[in-house]
Design an enzyme around this catalytic site. Sequence first.
Site, PDB file in Angstrom:
ATOM      1  N   HIS A 162     -58.002 -69.990  13.566  1.00  0.00           N
ATOM      2  CA  HIS A 162     -59.455 -70.231  13.748  1.00  0.00           C
ATOM      3  C   HIS A 162     -60.240 -69.157  14.646  1.00  0.00           C
ATOM      4  CE1 HIS A 162     -63.775 -71.497  12.175  1.00  0.00           C
ATOM      5  NE2 HIS A 162     -63.994 -71.378  13.620  1.00  0.00           N
ATOM      6  N   MET A 194     -68.439 -64.706  19.353  1.00  0.00           N
ATOM      7  CA  MET A 194     -69.833 -65.119  19.663  1.00  0.00           C
ATOM      8  C   MET A 194     -70.580 -64.025  20.580  1.00  0.00           C
ATOM      9  SD  MET A 194     -69.122 -69.002  21.185  1.00  0.00           S
ATOM     10  CE  MET A 194     -68.352 -69.934  20.386  1.00  0.00           C
ATOM     11  N   HIS A 202     -64.732 -66.566  12.417  1.00  0.00           N
ATOM     12  CA  HIS A 202     -65.888 -67.310  12.102  1.00  0.00           C
ATOM     13  C   HIS A 202     -66.752 -66.330  12.902  1.00  0.00           C
ATOM     14  CE1 HIS A 202     -68.261 -71.145  13.404  1.00  0.00           C
ATOM     15  NE2 HIS A 202     -69.368 -70.200  12.665  1.00  0.00           N
ATOM     16  N   MET A 219     -70.954 -76.514   9.849  1.00  0.00           N
ATOM     17  CA  MET A 219     -70.917 -76.848  11.294  1.00  0.00           C
ATOM     18  C   MET A 219     -71.201 -78.351  11.534  1.00  0.00           C
ATOM     19  SD  MET A 219     -69.936 -74.107  12.932  1.00  0.00           S
ATOM     20  CE  MET A 219     -70.180 -75.086  14.331  1.00  0.00           C
ATOM     21  N   ASP A 240     -66.494 -77.791  11.210  1.00  0.00           N
ATOM     22  CA  ASP A 240     -66.103 -77.050  12.473  1.00  0.00           C
ATOM     23  C   ASP A 240     -66.956 -77.756  13.541  1.00  0.00           C
ATOM     24  OD1 ASP A 240     -65.444 -75.494  14.474  1.00  0.00           O
ATOM     25  OD2 ASP A 240     -66.302 -73.700  13.518  1.00  0.00           O
TER      26      ASP A 240
HETATM   27  C1  DX5 Z   1     -68.024 -73.959  18.150  1.00  0.00           C
HETATM   28  C2  DX5 Z   1     -66.920 -73.287  17.514  1.00  0.00           C
HETATM   29  C3  DX5 Z   1     -65.672 -73.984  16.979  1.00  0.00           C
HETATM   30  C4  DX5 Z   1     -65.080 -74.640  18.318  1.00  0.00           C
HETATM   31  C5  DX5 Z   1     -64.566 -76.118  18.164  1.00  0.00           C
HETATM   32  O1  DX5 Z   1     -69.255 -73.007  17.914  1.00  0.00           O
HETATM   33  O2  DX5 Z   1     -67.384 -72.588  16.066  1.00  0.00           O
HETATM   34  O3  DX5 Z   1     -64.944 -73.420  16.197  1.00  0.00           O
HETATM   35  O4  DX5 Z   1     -63.920 -73.899  18.747  1.00  0.00           O
HETATM   36  O5  DX5 Z   1     -64.144 -76.649  19.207  1.00  0.00           O
HETATM   37  P1  DX5 Z   1     -63.820 -78.096  19.274  1.00  0.00           P
HETATM   38  O6  DX5 Z   1     -62.916 -78.407  18.136  1.00  0.00           O
HETATM   39  O7  DX5 Z   1     -63.386 -78.276  20.598  1.00  0.00           O
HETATM   40  O8  DX5 Z   1     -65.074 -79.036  18.704  1.00  0.00           O
HETATM   41 ZN    ZN Z   2     -65.804 -71.813  14.709  1.00  0.00          ZN
END
Ligand code: DX5
Ligand code: ZN
Length: 219
Positions: A33, A37, A66, A137, A175
């Site tokens: 994954h 951002m 993502h 999410m 996620d």
């Molecule tokens: C958050 C991301 C996630 C993040 C999850 O915005 O989309 O993919 O890496 O991290 P954990 O599993 O630590 O919550």
């Molecule tokens: Zn993610």
Amino acid sequence: MKKKLAPSILSADFRKLGEEVSSAANAGAQYIHIDVMDGMFVPSISFGMPVIRSIRPVTDAVFDVHLMVQDPERYVEEFARLGADLITVHAEATKHLDRTLQQIHSLGKKTGVALNPATPLSVLDHVLYQTDMVLLMTVNPGFGGQKYIEPMTEKIRTLRERLLREGREIDIEVDGGINEQTARIVLEAGANVLVMGSAVFDGKDVAGNVRKYLKMMEE
Ligand code: DX5
Ligand code: ZN
């Protein structure tokens, strides 16, 4: 639905990213994954194209990209070219979601539609026909290591029930805040693709963590 583990490299040790990715994939993780951002759609900036290009040769695992990016249609072609297998865009980030999904499919890639915690499932009503995976999410996007938002369990359950009723074989990926405890909850509610960032990339035993969670998912 087949269960899959999607370790999120956002929490990996970037000094040795290639090794981290191959440890996770060799231990059996089906997806990698990759959280992109842009500092606009979400507060933070992570990484982009050059990072994906440099880790693509490391593994044949599915690259689950993502995009937490405003107007992602500007970039899907490039991510496809760099080796993304599955490209997920946020419903909140694109004005023309249907067109963006068509664009991803026309590049021969799988589509994902991501919904923030506050976004209702009804935005999926007219795009499920173009959707291979829904990413729910379970934290507000932008950072790893946040706490699972408990009311999301009901959202997962409602979506899975709907998909079953309509006979649609669509993956539900969750996620944010997924760990040993919350993994059981989301699986029971109907999620089948689990993103795990900090739970897998804990700076200790990546392969051991992957094996542990894969085993748990099959119980
Ligand atoms: C958050 C991301 C996630 C993040 C999850 O915005 O989309 O993919 O890496 O991290 P954990 O599993 O630590 O919550
Ligand atoms: Zn993610």
